[in-house]
Write a protein that holds these residues in place. Structure first.
Motif, mmCIF file in Angstrom:
data_model
loop_
_atom_site.group_PDB
_atom_site.id
_atom_site.type_symbol
_atom_site.label_atom_id
_atom_site.label_comp_id
_atom_site.label_asym_id
_atom_site.label_seq_id
_atom_site.Cartn_x
_atom_site.Cartn_y
_atom_site.Cartn_z
ATOM 1 N N GLU A 93 9.024 30.045 28.593
ATOM 2 C CA GLU A 93 8.465 29.721 29.904
ATOM 3 C C GLU A 93 8.855 30.792 30.923
ATOM 4 O O GLU A 93 10.021 31.160 31.044
ATOM 5 C CB GLU A 93 8.968 28.356 30.379
ATOM 6 C CG GLU A 93 8.336 27.927 31.695
ATOM 7 C CD GLU A 93 9.016 26.716 32.306
ATOM 8 O OE1 GLU A 93 8.368 26.039 33.131
ATOM 9 O OE2 GLU A 93 10.191 26.466 31.981
ATOM 10 N N LYS A 94 7.896 31.284 31.646
ATOM 11 C CA LYS A 94 8.142 32.301 32.662
ATOM 12 C C LYS A 94 8.619 31.652 33.960
ATOM 13 O O LYS A 94 8.037 30.664 34.426
ATOM 14 C CB LYS A 94 6.861 33.095 32.937
ATOM 15 C CG LYS A 94 6.313 33.840 31.727
ATOM 16 C CD LYS A 94 7.207 34.986 31.317
ATOM 17 C CE LYS A 94 6.583 35.798 30.182
ATOM 18 N NZ LYS A 94 7.445 36.915 29.758
ATOM 19 N N ALA A 95 9.688 32.205 34.534
ATOM 20 C CA ALA A 95 10.174 31.705 35.821
ATOM 21 C C ALA A 95 9.193 32.105 36.919
ATOM 22 O O ALA A 95 8.713 33.242 36.960
ATOM 23 C CB ALA A 95 11.554 32.275 36.112
ATOM 24 N N THR A 96 8.884 31.186 37.788
ATOM 25 C CA THR A 96 7.966 31.447 38.889
ATOM 26 C C THR A 96 8.736 31.446 40.207
ATOM 27 O O THR A 96 9.917 31.093 40.261
ATOM 28 C CB THR A 96 6.879 30.364 38.946
ATOM 29 O OG1 THR A 96 7.491 29.109 39.319
ATOM 30 C CG2 THR A 96 6.188 30.212 37.598
ATOM 31 N N GLN A 97 8.056 31.806 41.275
ATOM 32 C CA GLN A 97 8.686 31.771 42.590
ATOM 33 C C GLN A 97 9.044 30.338 42.978
ATOM 34 O O GLN A 97 10.031 30.102 43.664
ATOM 35 C CB GLN A 97 7.759 32.383 43.638
ATOM 36 C CG GLN A 97 8.404 32.555 45.019
ATOM 37 C CD GLN A 97 9.680 33.370 44.972
ATOM 38 O OE1 GLN A 97 9.742 34.434 44.339
ATOM 39 N NE2 GLN A 97 10.728 32.882 45.626
ATOM 40 N N LEU A 98 8.243 29.384 42.502
ATOM 41 C CA LEU A 98 8.558 27.983 42.761
ATOM 42 C C LEU A 98 9.861 27.586 42.078
ATOM 43 O O LEU A 98 10.652 26.814 42.622
ATOM 44 C CB LEU A 98 7.413 27.090 42.276
ATOM 45 C CG LEU A 98 6.131 27.126 43.107
ATOM 46 C CD1 LEU A 98 5.057 26.264 42.454
ATOM 47 C CD2 LEU A 98 6.401 26.633 44.534
ATOM 48 N N HIS A 99 10.103 28.134 40.889
ATOM 49 C CA HIS A 99 11.359 27.861 40.190
ATOM 50 C C HIS A 99 12.543 28.424 40.976
ATOM 51 O O HIS A 99 13.580 27.771 41.115
ATOM 52 C CB HIS A 99 11.325 28.483 38.792
ATOM 53 C CG HIS A 99 10.366 27.815 37.858
ATOM 54 N ND1 HIS A 99 10.090 28.290 36.594
ATOM 55 C CD2 HIS A 99 9.616 26.704 38.000
ATOM 56 C CE1 HIS A 99 9.212 27.492 36.000
ATOM 57 N NE2 HIS A 99 8.906 26.536 36.846
ATOM 58 N N VAL A 100 12.387 29.631 41.458
ATOM 59 C CA VAL A 100 13.456 30.265 42.240
ATOM 60 C C VAL A 100 13.745 29.459 43.506
ATOM 61 O O VAL A 100 14.907 29.236 43.869
ATOM 62 C CB VAL A 100 13.080 31.725 42.593
ATOM 63 C CG1 VAL A 100 14.117 32.344 43.535
ATOM 64 C CG2 VAL A 100 12.955 32.565 41.321
ATOM 65 N N SER A 101 12.689 29.001 44.151
ATOM 66 C CA SER A 101 12.863 28.191 45.365
ATOM 67 C C SER A 101 13.569 26.877 45.043
ATOM 68 O O SER A 101 14.432 26.416 45.801
ATOM 69 C CB SER A 101 11.505 27.905 46.012
ATOM 70 O OG SER A 101 10.879 29.094 46.425
ATOM 71 N N LYS A 102 13.207 26.278 43.916
ATOM 72 C CA LYS A 102 13.836 25.019 43.513
ATOM 73 C C LYS A 102 15.312 25.222 43.206
ATOM 74 O O LYS A 102 16.155 24.385 43.562
ATOM 75 C CB LYS A 102 13.113 24.449 42.293
ATOM 76 C CG LYS A 102 13.553 23.034 41.913
ATOM 77 C CD LYS A 102 13.253 22.031 43.018
ATOM 78 C CE LYS A 102 13.683 20.644 42.655
ATOM 79 N NZ LYS A 102 13.425 19.667 43.741
ATOM 80 N N LEU A 103 15.657 26.314 42.562
ATOM 81 C CA LEU A 103 17.062 26.623 42.292
ATOM 82 C C LEU A 103 17.850 26.736 43.595
ATOM 83 O O LEU A 103 18.953 26.182 43.732
ATOM 84 C CB LEU A 103 17.181 27.930 41.501
ATOM 85 C CG LEU A 103 16.944 27.871 39.995
ATOM 86 C CD1 LEU A 103 16.925 29.276 39.420
ATOM 87 C CD2 LEU A 103 18.015 27.035 39.314
ATOM 88 N N GLY A 104 17.278 27.448 44.566
ATOM 89 C CA GLY A 104 17.949 27.596 45.856
ATOM 90 C C GLY A 104 18.126 26.267 46.563
ATOM 91 O O GLY A 104 19.194 25.988 47.141
ATOM 92 N N GLU A 105 17.107 25.439 46.499
ATOM 93 C CA GLU A 105 17.157 24.113 47.133
ATOM 94 C C GLU A 105 18.236 23.245 46.497
ATOM 95 O O GLU A 105 19.024 22.587 47.194
ATOM 96 C CB GLU A 105 15.792 23.449 46.983
ATOM 97 C CG GLU A 105 15.713 22.024 47.499
ATOM 98 C CD GLU A 105 14.389 21.368 47.150
ATOM 99 O OE1 GLU A 105 14.389 20.165 46.811
ATOM 100 O OE2 GLU A 105 13.355 22.067 47.203
#
Length: 281
Positions: free
Chosen positions: A137-149
Motif C-alpha cells: 500500500e502506498k502512503a498518501t498525503q492523507l496518511h501523513v496527515s492522519k499520522l500527525g493528527e
C-alpha cells in the motif's frame, strides 16, 4: 456489495462495525510478542490493543462493548516480518482487516490481502519501523496527515491519563487472591541490559528497579531487547510471579513495552525516584 467493504477506509475507530473489513489507523495501548499457534508449527499470532480519540477507556461511547479498545490479532509465519511493537503510543496502519464482535469484544484480524505498518508515535518520521512482508500500500498525503493528527492527540491524551486507569493489571490481583494464579503488570526503570551466560538461547538479562529502588531481573530473547536502553521506563506485562528478585513472565503474553517520557506514568515514576535519590544524597 463485498467489493465496497473490501477497502472501507475509516477516519475513526468508532466507525468500525462487526462482520466487515476496514482500513484505518490506531494508537497502540498494549501488545504481546508473537506466539506460536499450537496447530500450526510455523504460524504465530501477535495481539495489539488499539485506541483513538473516538474509542478509548476514558471517552463515553454509546456502544455496548466489553472493553473500549479494539484488539487486533495479527497472524504471520516464521519467515515473514513480525509486528514487533517497541512502545505504547506507537501507531499502526491496518489495511483490509476483518472485524467481528466476540463476547462483547471488538476484534480485528488480518486475512488474505490484509497488510499492516507500525510507526513511531513520538517521532515525525513517516516511514514505518515494522511492516508486513507483503505491504504494498502506498502512503498518501492523507496518511501523513492522519499520522500527525494521531501523534498530537497521543501526546495530549497520555500526558493527562494514566495507563493504570485504562489497561493495567496490578499486583493486588494476586495478593488479594493468592490461591489463583493471576498475572500482573509492573512499571519499572531499566538499569542494565546485558548478554546472559545462556548463549545457546541468545537471551538477554535485563535489570530493573521500581519506584522504590527495589531491583528485579528478567531474561528475554535477544531479538526482543534490541530497542531497550538503560534509563527507559517500561511496562513489563503479564508477570506470573516473582522468585527472589527474578520476574517470571507468562510464556504466552509476557512482553516489555517502553513508555515515552511525555506519558503521565513516566513523569510520576521519575518524580518518585528523584525523591528517593534526594533523600539518599
Amino acid at each position: 456489495p463485498y467489493t465496497t467493504l473490501f477497502r472501507s477506509e475509516i477516519n475513526e475507530l468508532i466507525e468500525i462495525n462487526p462482520a466487515k473489513r476496514f482500513s484505518g489507523f490506531g494508537v497502540i495501548l498494549d501488545a504481546t510478542r508473537g506466539q506460536r499457534i499450537k496447530s500450526q508449527a510455523i504460524e504465530y499470532c501477535t495481539q495489539i490493543k488499539i485506541i483513538d480519540k473516538s474509542l478509548n477507556p476514558i471517552v463515553d461511547i454509546d456502544k455496548n462493548y466489553a472493553k473500549k479498545y479494539i484488539t487486533l490479532f495479527i497472524y504471520w509465519n516464521q519467515d515473514e516480518f513480525q509486528p514487533f511493537v517497541h512502545k505504547i503510543g506507537d501507531i499502526i496502519r491496518f489495511y483490509n482487516f476483518e472485524f467481528e464482535l466476540y463476547n462483547g469484544y471488538l476484534q480485528g484480524k488480518n486475512r488474505k490481502n490484509s497488510t499492516w505498518k507500525i510507526y513511531h508515535g513520538d517521532s515525525q518520521i513517516n516511514e514505518p519501523y515494522a511492516h508486513s512482508s507483503d505491504s504494498k500500500e502506498k502512503a498518501t498525503q492523507l496518511h501523513v496527515s492522519k499520522l500527525g493528527e494521531l501523534r498530537e492527540w497521543t501526546r495530549l491524551f497520555f500526558d493527562e491519563h494514566s495507563l493504570m486507569d485504562m489497561d493495567w493489571y496490578s499486583m493486588d490481583r494476586q495478593l488479594n487472591n493468592p490461591s489463583t494464579l493471576q498475572s500482573f503488570d509492573m512499571l519499572l526503570r531499566v538499569e542494565e541490559v546485558r548478554a546472559s551466560e545462556d548463549a545457546i538461547n541468545e537471551s538477554i538479562l535485563v535489570v530493573f528497579v521500581d519506584d522504590q529502588f527495589k531491583r528485579y531481573r528478567l531474561k528475554q530473547h535477544r531479538l526482543h531487547m534490541t530497542f531497550l536502553r538503560a534509563g527507559d521506563i517500561v511496562k513489563v506485562r503479564s508477570i506470573e510471579r516473582i522468585e527472589n528478585d527474578v520476574l517470571v513472565g507468562h510464556s504466552k503474553y509476557n512482553a516489555i513495552l517502553t513508555i515515552p517520557p511525555y506519558f503521565l506514568d513516566c513523569k510520576k515514576f521519575k518524580e518518585a525516584i528523584k525523591i528517593i535519590e534526594d533523600q539518599r544524597s
